[in-house]
Design a protein around this motif. Sequence first.
Motif, short mmCIF file in Angstrom:
data_model
loop_
_atom_site.label_atom_id
_atom_site.label_comp_id
_atom_site.label_asym_id
_atom_site.label_seq_id
_atom_site.Cartn_x
_atom_site.Cartn_y
_atom_site.Cartn_z
N THR A 15 -60.71 -31.05 -74.91
CA THR A 15 -60.11 -32.15 -75.61
C THR A 15 -61.02 -33.37 -75.46
OG1 THR A 15 -57.79 -31.33 -75.34
CG2 THR A 15 -58.13 -33.68 -75.55
N GLU A 16 -61.60 -33.52 -74.20
CA GLU A 16 -62.61 -34.58 -74.04
C GLU A 16 -63.93 -34.43 -74.86
OE1 GLU A 16 -65.85 -36.05 -70.73
OE2 GLU A 16 -63.67 -36.03 -69.95
N LYS A 17 -64.57 -33.17 -75.11
CA LYS A 17 -65.46 -32.85 -75.80
C LYS A 17 -65.12 -33.19 -77.45
CE LYS A 17 -67.98 -29.85 -72.64
NZ LYS A 17 -68.45 -28.33 -72.73
N PHE A 18 -63.95 -32.86 -77.67
CA PHE A 18 -63.74 -32.88 -78.97
C PHE A 18 -63.79 -34.28 -79.52
CE2 PHE A 18 -60.46 -33.95 -82.27
CZ PHE A 18 -60.66 -32.85 -83.24
N THR A 188 -60.22 -32.35 -89.40
CA THR A 188 -60.35 -31.37 -88.27
C THR A 188 -59.26 -31.10 -87.44
OG1 THR A 188 -61.99 -30.70 -86.38
CG2 THR A 188 -61.33 -32.90 -86.80
N VAL A 189 -59.22 -30.13 -86.69
CA VAL A 189 -58.05 -29.99 -85.61
C VAL A 189 -58.24 -30.00 -84.38
CG1 VAL A 189 -56.26 -28.44 -85.00
CG2 VAL A 189 -56.85 -28.85 -87.46
N ASP A 190 -57.73 -30.90 -83.54
CA ASP A 190 -58.13 -30.98 -82.01
C ASP A 190 -57.87 -29.72 -81.36
OD1 ASP A 190 -55.65 -31.41 -81.15
OD2 ASP A 190 -55.96 -33.34 -80.38
N PRO A 191 -58.14 -29.44 -80.02
CA PRO A 191 -57.91 -28.16 -79.15
C PRO A 191 -56.29 -27.87 -78.93
CG PRO A 191 -59.67 -29.37 -78.38
CD PRO A 191 -59.36 -30.28 -79.21
N ASN A 192 -55.47 -29.13 -79.11
CA ASN A 192 -54.17 -29.03 -78.99
C ASN A 192 -53.31 -28.91 -80.21
OD1 ASN A 192 -54.47 -30.10 -76.09
ND2 ASN A 192 -55.38 -31.86 -77.22
N GLY A 193 -53.89 -28.58 -81.33
CA GLY A 193 -53.27 -28.48 -82.48
C GLY A 193 -52.87 -29.36 -83.34
N ILE A 194 -53.51 -30.48 -83.17
CA ILE A 194 -53.20 -32.10 -83.78
C ILE A 194 -54.30 -32.23 -84.94
CG2 ILE A 194 -53.10 -34.44 -83.88
CD1 ILE A 194 -52.56 -34.00 -80.81
#
Length: 201
Positions: A15-18, A188-194
């Motif tokens: 998440t941080e890297k995204f 785009t979509v973050d690692p948490n599906g947002i």
Amino acid sequence: MLFHYHLWTPHVEETEKFYANLGFQVTQRIGKKDGEFESFDPPLDWDDFRGQSIRFRIIEMKRGATNISFGYGKKVIFDHIGFLVSEEEKVNVLERAEQIGLTTQSNERRTFIHTPYGFRIELQQHFDAVQSRSENRVLQFSIDSKRKGIEEVLRRLFGRQVSEINVSESNHTMIIGVKLMSDANFRTVDPNGIQIILSNT
């Protein structure tokens, strides 16, 4: 002004890297190591502490008028959204919260309103929570909710229609989309599906 959201996630580093790739800067990392909380703030990066057993309580990142934070959780959980408010706005919102029957919790830094919808609302008076009050603002949140009535509660709390928050019914409560002001236009979509939408309109 809507400025903030907080998640619990098993995908902390990802998440941080995204968000770093979207131009967010890490301003704080606090984690529990050997039973004690420690800071791992920049200029430290993940390669400096990757081999250590750290459970991050909070990582805070800022980009213009947007602030996001997240910490480690076994699954993705939406914790709260935040509004930057003046002292007068805070007093008025808390009076309305009491009239509605919502529980509040305050400390010197911020105030939380507990809602029956599976997330909290933060009232933040300290404008150092953002880098700017105008650039790269949150334009819109989309939230799934198991219960109806969020829009009406927000309207009563803030004395206006909070049009920057869209709510749809679901079998869970979660932020499903965030629209951010940007010079670029893409999704785009973050690692948490947002779903993250960057838009200049």
